[in-house]
Design an enzyme around this catalytic site. Sequence first.
Site, PDB file in Angstrom:
ATOM      1  N   SER A  52     -50.108  15.124  21.391  1.00 31.03           N
ATOM      2  CA  SER A  52     -48.701  15.530  21.499  1.00 31.03           C
ATOM      3  C   SER A  52     -48.432  16.952  21.017  1.00 31.03           C
ATOM      4  O   SER A  52     -47.547  17.626  21.558  1.00 31.03           O
ATOM      5  CB  SER A  52     -47.815  14.545  20.745  1.00 31.03           C
ATOM      6  OG  SER A  52     -48.178  14.488  19.382  1.00 31.03           O
ATOM      7  N   CYS A  82     -47.473   6.962  25.023  1.00 26.10           N
ATOM      8  CA  CYS A  82     -48.275   7.358  23.866  1.00 26.10           C
ATOM      9  C   CYS A  82     -47.878   8.753  23.371  1.00 26.10           C
ATOM     10  O   CYS A  82     -46.765   8.911  22.872  1.00 26.10           O
ATOM     11  CB  CYS A  82     -49.764   7.237  24.191  1.00 26.10           C
ATOM     12  SG  CYS A  82     -50.767   7.088  22.714  1.00 26.10           S
ATOM     13  N   HIS A 173     -50.985   2.485  26.930  1.00 31.21           N
ATOM     14  CA  HIS A 173     -51.418   3.190  28.149  1.00 31.21           C
ATOM     15  C   HIS A 173     -51.434   2.251  29.358  1.00 31.21           C
ATOM     16  O   HIS A 173     -52.501   1.761  29.739  1.00 31.21           O
ATOM     17  CB  HIS A 173     -52.828   3.752  27.950  1.00 31.21           C
ATOM     18  CG  HIS A 173     -52.892   4.931  27.030  1.00 31.21           C
ATOM     19  ND1 HIS A 173     -52.890   6.222  27.484  1.00 31.21           N
ATOM     20  CD2 HIS A 173     -52.926   5.012  25.680  1.00 31.21           C
ATOM     21  CE1 HIS A 173     -52.935   7.060  26.455  1.00 31.21           C
ATOM     22  NE2 HIS A 173     -52.963   6.341  25.339  1.00 31.21           N
ATOM     23  N   GLU A 175     -51.393   2.978  32.350  1.00 33.16           N
ATOM     24  CA  GLU A 175     -52.173   3.580  33.450  1.00 33.16           C
ATOM     25  C   GLU A 175     -53.652   3.230  33.348  1.00 33.16           C
ATOM     26  O   GLU A 175     -54.407   3.477  34.277  1.00 33.16           O
ATOM     27  CB  GLU A 175     -51.951   5.102  33.472  1.00 33.16           C
ATOM     28  CG  GLU A 175     -52.722   5.919  32.433  1.00 33.16           C
ATOM     29  CD  GLU A 175     -52.160   5.833  31.009  1.00 33.16           C
ATOM     30  OE1 GLU A 175     -51.226   5.033  30.751  1.00 33.16           O
ATOM     31  OE2 GLU A 175     -52.690   6.554  30.149  1.00 33.16           O
TER      32      GLU A 175
HETATM   33  N1  GLN Z   1     -52.287  10.336  18.511  1.00 34.05           N
HETATM   34  C1  GLN Z   1     -51.904  11.144  19.630  1.00 34.05           C
HETATM   35  C2  GLN Z   1     -50.792  12.103  19.238  1.00 34.05           C
HETATM   36  O1  GLN Z   1     -50.224  11.982  18.212  1.00 34.05           O
HETATM   37  C3  GLN Z   1     -51.464  10.272  20.779  1.00 34.05           C
HETATM   38  C4  GLN Z   1     -52.637   9.501  21.273  1.00 34.05           C
HETATM   39  C5  GLN Z   1     -52.579   9.150  22.728  1.00 34.05           C
HETATM   40  O2  GLN Z   1     -51.731   9.647  23.499  1.00 34.05           O
HETATM   41  N2  GLN Z   1     -53.476   8.303  23.163  1.00 34.05           N
HETATM   42  O3  GLN Z   1     -50.507  12.991  19.988  1.00 34.05           O
END
Ligand code: GLN
Length: 190
Positions: A52, A82, A173, A175
């Site tokens: 992110s 996510c 997820h 997808e």
């Molecule tokens: N832990 C990731 C984050 O904080 C997110 C993990 C993921 O998208 N699979 O950006």
Amino acid sequence: MAGKKVIGVLALQGAFVEHEAALRRCGAKAIRVRRKEELEGIDGLIIPGGESTSIGRLLVAYDLAETIVERSQTGMPIFGTCAGMIVMAKEIPGSDQFTLGLMDISARRNAFGRQVESFEADLDVKGFPRPVRGIFIRAPYIDRVWGETEVLSVYEGKVVMARERNLLTCSFHPELTTDLSIHKYFLDMA
Ligand code: GLN
């Protein structure tokens, strides 16, 4: 469905290829979004999982953030999975990273703990006839919702899916499974 819906998948970083495949299996047209112009013709946008902080930085660097916020305010459906959840959230406890600040949620990063890097679980989702398989990878969860945000799924007491009008998000997820029900739900919003 009248005609094929065109869904943009933010393709700056992360699991965008898998979302494109899921959308195509649902009969929608998927296009990659990396430039502002590519936001123009789409009926909805997916912000995929990944990292992110990178996605946030690239949204600013590619000058996409402002247009996405504007489109969300005029009703374009946006679905964040996510890391995409974190990018959509108004609050990230313990982090001052950039987010689009779209949804009235507080999203806690890597919230299931380091011991549990990834896991799978069957989840009940409000309004869905069957449970969906959730694949969680260093996933966030929502520790607070406010305003018009509606909780759609809870796993072990933690909110893992929510909707606020045209905005949808989940910690896991969809997808990465063969179950298209969540993508279909999003397409119905678009
Ligand atoms: N832990 C990731 C984050 O904080 C997110 C993990 C993921 O998208 N699979 O950006």
